[in-house]
Design an enzyme around this catalytic site. Structure first.
Site, PDB file in Angstrom:
ATOM      1  N   ASP A 142       0.869  -1.178   0.000  1.00  0.00           N
ATOM      2  CA  ASP A 142       0.000   0.000   0.000  1.00  0.00           C
ATOM      3  C   ASP A 142       0.902   1.224   0.000  1.00  0.00           C
ATOM      4  OD1 ASP A 142      -2.782  -0.547  -0.059  1.00  0.00           O
ATOM      5  OD2 ASP A 142      -2.719  -1.298   1.983  1.00  0.00           O
TER       6      ASP A 142
ATOM      7  N   ARG B  25       4.527   3.387   2.696  1.00  0.00           N
ATOM      8  CA  ARG B  25       5.246   2.492   3.613  1.00  0.00           C
ATOM      9  C   ARG B  25       6.735   2.799   3.700  1.00  0.00           C
ATOM     10  NH1 ARG B  25       0.596   1.758   5.824  1.00  0.00           N
ATOM     11  NH2 ARG B  25      -0.782   0.259   4.789  1.00  0.00           N
TER      12      ARG B  25
ATOM     13  N   ARG C   9      -6.870  11.037   1.200  1.00  0.00           N
ATOM     14  CA  ARG C   9      -6.442  10.006   0.253  1.00  0.00           C
ATOM     15  C   ARG C   9      -7.238  10.123  -1.054  1.00  0.00           C
ATOM     16  NH1 ARG C   9      -7.461   4.608   3.414  1.00  0.00           N
ATOM     17  NH2 ARG C   9      -6.404   3.656   1.609  1.00  0.00           N
TER      18      ARG C   9
ATOM     19  N   LYS D  94      -9.626   1.478  -5.825  1.00  0.00           N
ATOM     20  CA  LYS D  94     -10.263   1.083  -4.567  1.00  0.00           C
ATOM     21  C   LYS D  94     -11.003   2.286  -3.954  1.00  0.00           C
ATOM     22  CE  LYS D  94      -6.031   1.837  -1.843  1.00  0.00           C
ATOM     23  NZ  LYS D  94      -4.939   1.198  -1.089  1.00  0.00           N
ATOM     24  N   HIS D  95     -12.055   2.055  -3.190  1.00  0.00           N
ATOM     25  CA  HIS D  95     -12.624   0.807  -2.690  1.00  0.00           C
ATOM     26  C   HIS D  95     -14.032   0.696  -3.270  1.00  0.00           C
ATOM     27  CE1 HIS D  95      -9.725   2.408   0.276  1.00  0.00           C
ATOM     28  NE2 HIS D  95      -9.374   1.134   0.458  1.00  0.00           N
TER      29      HIS D  95
ATOM     30  N   HIS E 115     -11.876  -0.697   9.088  1.00  0.00           N
ATOM     31  CA  HIS E 115     -10.842  -1.390   9.845  1.00  0.00           C
ATOM     32  C   HIS E 115     -11.366  -1.806  11.218  1.00  0.00           C
ATOM     33  CE1 HIS E 115      -8.323   0.769   6.900  1.00  0.00           C
ATOM     34  NE2 HIS E 115      -7.467  -0.224   7.077  1.00  0.00           N
TER      35      HIS E 115
ATOM     36  N   ASP F  73     -10.204  -6.563   0.018  1.00  0.00           N
ATOM     37  CA  ASP F  73      -9.494  -5.795   1.033  1.00  0.00           C
ATOM     38  C   ASP F  73      -9.090  -6.762   2.149  1.00  0.00           C
ATOM     39  OD1 ASP F  73      -8.363  -3.632   2.328  1.00  0.00           O
ATOM     40  OD2 ASP F  73     -10.156  -2.381   2.242  1.00  0.00           O
TER      41      ASP F  73
END
Length: 366
Positions: free
Chosen positions: A64, A72, A153, A183-184, A196, A266
């Site tokens: 990601d 990351r 985002r 996504k999503h 999440h 996901d």
């Protein structure tokens, strides 16, 4: 038995252990997702990705890596990429150069961001990033994004701007030899809950969702490499979250919108993936449901730390379902997985730093 490796798993550290190698060699494992905990520096990352490919050359190495707060790898030369909202903001800034000039600058910047993102990752042995976010930046009455987990985002509130900037970013990815993942699906930006930690519910009609949030998927269906469905229930369409819904994946995404690429679930460890039809389900049961609904690949994150029992339970559970013929390998899904692997060699990091296209892309970033 036809081969099909639908599972994307993770590893705990910066090097592969013997257990990691055993899991990655499992015939149902098709790839790996990396996180910040798997990163020390570029040399270590290149060693890690090479070790993964030594286990099996067709494993898809994913991450990601969108820009902004979802990136990351941030040090040792990696460019700090802007959040996608910065590109949407640039779109709106015509300044003194005339109507539409902001839109053109934003598209150039999006292509530059895609190229920098993909070329830096590929130089370190990473095949694929789960980007771009196609969610709309729905605004609350008092300002700010409705969805805190999406927030900046997202490119923009307007689906037309989102699709245009996403297409430009995808061009940059392609120039560096990397696919893309929208996504999503069909859209996470309207709900306030975070999938999440919760199971969000969107109570809008199918027509409203298709007109707004899902519109980019139809416009981009011919150029999207992959799509990741949301762990969101759209209650007026299906009682199941989109990731486990044949209505959303097969009937709407594939048939109605014409998408032919890979569908990737996901993270199955998210709270939005743990409850199905009113019951708490295991990771293997969730994976089975996603595959039966039309997903080609299923993703399980952050379960390898410690002894990694959840990863082994998923591998054993899906293997048992296959042996019982409750789930069968899908050759079309395997072909879609393999199509996500880069088809061209990467540019080595030291060469990339002197490449004219890369240097120009850095200059175009907002």
């Amino acid at each position: 038995m036809t081969e099909h490796a639908p599972l994307l798993i993770d590893v705990a550290g910066t090097q592969l252990s013997a257990i990691d190698r055993r899991r990655l060699a499992h015939p149902l494992v098709g790839g790996i997702i990396l996180f910040a905990r798997n990163w020390d520096n570029r040399a270590q990352l290149l060693d890690l990705t090479a070790a993964i490919k030594d286990v099996r050359g067709d494993l898809l190495i994913c991450v990601d890596h969108e820009g902004g707060r979802v990136q990351r790898f941030r040090s040792d030369g990696f460019t700090q990429l802007p959040p996608m909202r910065a590109l949407g903001t640039l779109w709106m800034q015509d300044g003194k150069t005339g109507l539409g000039s902001g839109a053109m600058r934003a598209q150039d910047a999006a292509t530059a961001a895609g190229y920098v993102l993909a070329s830096e990752l590929r130089a370190c042995g990473v095949d694929f990033s789960f980007t771009p976010v196609l969610d709309l930046d729905w605004q609350q009455d008092g300002g700010g994004s409705r969805s805190g987990v999406i927030g900046n985002r997202a490119f923009h509130p307007d689906a037309r701007v989102v699709a245009t900037l996403a297409r430009a970013l995808m061009l940059g990815l392609l120039q560096a030899g990397m696919g893309n993942c929208g996504k999503h699906f069909p859209g996470h930006g309207f709900v306030t809950a975070d999938s999440h930690t919760d199971l969000p519910v969107d109570r809008r009609s199918l027509g409203a969702i298709l007109q707004d949030d899902a519109a980019p998927y139809g416009w981009l269906s011919s150029v999207l490499s992959a799509v990741m469905p949301a762990h969101v229930v759209y209650s007026r369409v299906d009682a199941r979250p989109a990731c486990f819904s044949q209505r959303w994946i097969t009937d709407i995404l594939r048939t109605r919108l014409g998408f032919e690429g890979a569908v990737i679930s996901d993270d199955l460890s998210m709270e939005g993936a743990r409850r199905l039809d009113g019951q708490v389900v295991s990771h293997a049961e969730a994976a089975h449901a996603a595959l039966q609904a039309g997903c080609d690949l299923v993703l399980l994150c952050n379960q390898s730390e410690g002894q990694g029992e959840p990863v082994d339970a998923l591998l054993d559970g899906l293997m048992q379902l296959q042996q019982q013929r409750a789930w069968q390998c899908n050759p079309a899904s395997e072909a879609r997985r393999l199509a996500l692997l880069p088809q061209t060699p990467p540019v080595a990091w030291d060469e990339l730093m002197f490449e004219a296209r890369y240097q120009r892309a850095l200059e175009l970033l907002p």
